[in-house]
Write a protein that holds these residues in place. Structure first.
Motif, short mmCIF file in Angstrom:
data_model
loop_
_atom_site.label_atom_id
_atom_site.label_comp_id
_atom_site.label_asym_id
_atom_site.label_seq_id
_atom_site.Cartn_x
_atom_site.Cartn_y
_atom_site.Cartn_z
N UNK A 137 0.83 -1.36 -0.08
CA UNK A 137 0.02 0.10 0.01
C UNK A 137 0.80 1.25 0.07
N UNK A 138 2.13 1.14 -0.77
CA UNK A 138 2.90 2.45 -0.61
C UNK A 138 2.34 3.72 -1.41
N UNK B 273 17.05 -0.99 -13.31
CA UNK B 273 15.76 -1.95 -13.85
C UNK B 273 14.79 -1.31 -12.99
N UNK B 274 15.06 -0.34 -12.37
CA UNK B 274 13.53 0.08 -11.65
C UNK B 274 13.39 1.79 -12.34
N UNK C 244 12.64 7.19 -6.15
CA UNK C 244 13.14 5.93 -6.53
C UNK C 244 12.67 5.06 -5.27
N UNK C 245 12.20 3.81 -5.56
CA UNK C 245 11.60 2.92 -4.38
C UNK C 245 12.78 2.38 -4.10
N UNK C 246 13.11 2.21 -2.85
CA UNK C 246 14.38 1.88 -2.24
C UNK C 246 13.98 0.30 -1.49
N UNK C 247 12.97 -0.21 -1.64
CA UNK C 247 12.63 -1.46 -1.03
C UNK C 247 11.39 -1.30 0.30
N UNK C 248 11.50 -0.29 0.45
CA UNK C 248 10.53 0.13 1.66
C UNK C 248 9.68 1.31 1.39
N UNK C 249 10.31 2.44 0.86
CA UNK C 249 9.58 3.61 0.51
C UNK C 249 10.11 4.18 -0.45
N UNK C 250 9.48 5.58 -0.99
CA UNK C 250 9.83 6.28 -2.11
C UNK C 250 10.90 7.23 -1.54
N UNK C 251 12.22 7.11 -1.97
CA UNK C 251 13.37 8.07 -1.61
C UNK C 251 13.32 9.21 -2.70
#
Length: 329
Positions: free
Chosen positions: A61-62, A84-85, A104-111
């Protein structure tokens, strides 16, 4: 099936209710798994979904939440650092300022990778930008942004005079080379060659843009006119797709659109041939995206109210995601 959902074999595959605040959308791969997510802008926030038989919140649900003063005017996606992202580009009107942000999505949130007081968009495989002023809206040359650990200003784009960042699409022609199709402020199209010479002009308007702003005048008295964010132009094979909206009443501005179409333009060496790809979408096409052999259309039906929602005290306005097949074209 209802006849109005067929135009030259364009079949409506499915219709999905979407968040009522949705105004813009893009398809992109934000986590590098080679599957595309669908992202909606609500003007102040981005919501990310996975698209299966229905919409379901993606990656836990980001979202990207902005200020309540924000008004997103453009969202885009491009893999700038080639990892690739896709990075997400948001251009926002905040008060009387323009801010573009790259996330950019860092695996947890948008940085947040980058932010600047300019307009931004993807043009082909490049990220481009243009300065903003309150007096003119678009103000100055469109230039590329290059990724080198950080974003750096690259060379300026060779655009005809008066063509701004959200007005155009480039495409290649076997004989004439690189051509540029651009909207003007009134919604007419002009086709230019790489020397900036006019090859063709449209006879009919495609206009009625949804996002317009008044130009700021120093005295506050004189009306200096408006600047507008044009509709998305998407290149698919040899076709350039664009939206055409048909007003409810021709004489009355701002009352709404009776129906919308998705049309395609194709250069035949002499003129642009226009055909209707999807006809009679009820109400207003807000945005659209292409994924594989399907086209996704975000629409707001003209009288798309739900009486049951009013009874429940919920927002009665409805937005829909229409998915059409593009196979056979």
């Amino acid at each position: 099936a209802d006849d109005k959902f067929f135009t030259s074999g364009r079949q409506l595959l499915t219709k999905i209710d979407v968040p009522t605040a949705a105004q813009l959308m893009i398809m992109c791969d934000i986590d590098g798994d080679r599957k595309q997510e669908i992202i909606f802008s609500t003007a102040t926030a981005l919501i990310v979904y996975s698209l299966g038989k229905d919409l379901s919140p993606a990656l836990g649900g980001i979202t990207v939440k902005g200020s309540t003063q924000d008004h997103h005017i453009w969202i885009d996606a491009i893999d700038l650092n080639k990892n690739g992202k896709d990075e997400i580009i948001i251009t926002t009107m905040r008060g009387d300022k323009i801010i573009s942000s790259v996330y950019e999505y860092d695996g947890k949130a948008f940085a947040l990778l980058y932010q600047a007081p300019v307009f931004m968009r993807r043009a082909g495989d490049k990220l481009v930008a243009q300065p903003y002023s309150r007096e003119h809206g678009f103000d100055g040359e469109v230039y590329s942004l290059l990724w080198d650990g950080v974003l750096k200003k690259g060379e300026k784009l060779n655009l005809p005079r008066g063509v701004n960042i959200y007005d155009f699409v480039f495409f290649e022609d076997a004989r004439a080379g690189r051509l540029l199709l651009a909207y003007d402020e009134n919604g007419y199209f002009t086709l230019y060659n790489d020397k900036g010479m006019t090859l063709w002009r449209s006879k009919n308007r495609s206009g009625n843009f949804l996002t317009t702003f008044k130009k700021n005048s120093p005295s506050g008295m004189t009306d200096r006119g408006e600047w507008s964010v044009k509709d998305k132009l998407l290149l698919r094979h040899e076709d350039i797709l664009h939206v055409k909206r048909i007003p409810l009443l021709d004489m009355v501005k701002g009352i709404g659109f009776k129906k919308s179409q998705l049309r395609s333009l194709r250069w035949n060496g002499i003129a642009m041939e226009e055909s209707i790809l999807i006809d009679s979408v009820d109400g207003t096409i807000l945005d659209y995206a292409i994924t594989g052999d399907n086209i996704l259309v975000l629409a707001s039906p003209l009288f798309g109210m739900r009486a049951v929602n009013i009874l429940k005290g919920e927002n009665p306005v409805r937005k829909e995601l229409l998915i059409f097949s593009l196979k056979g074209k």
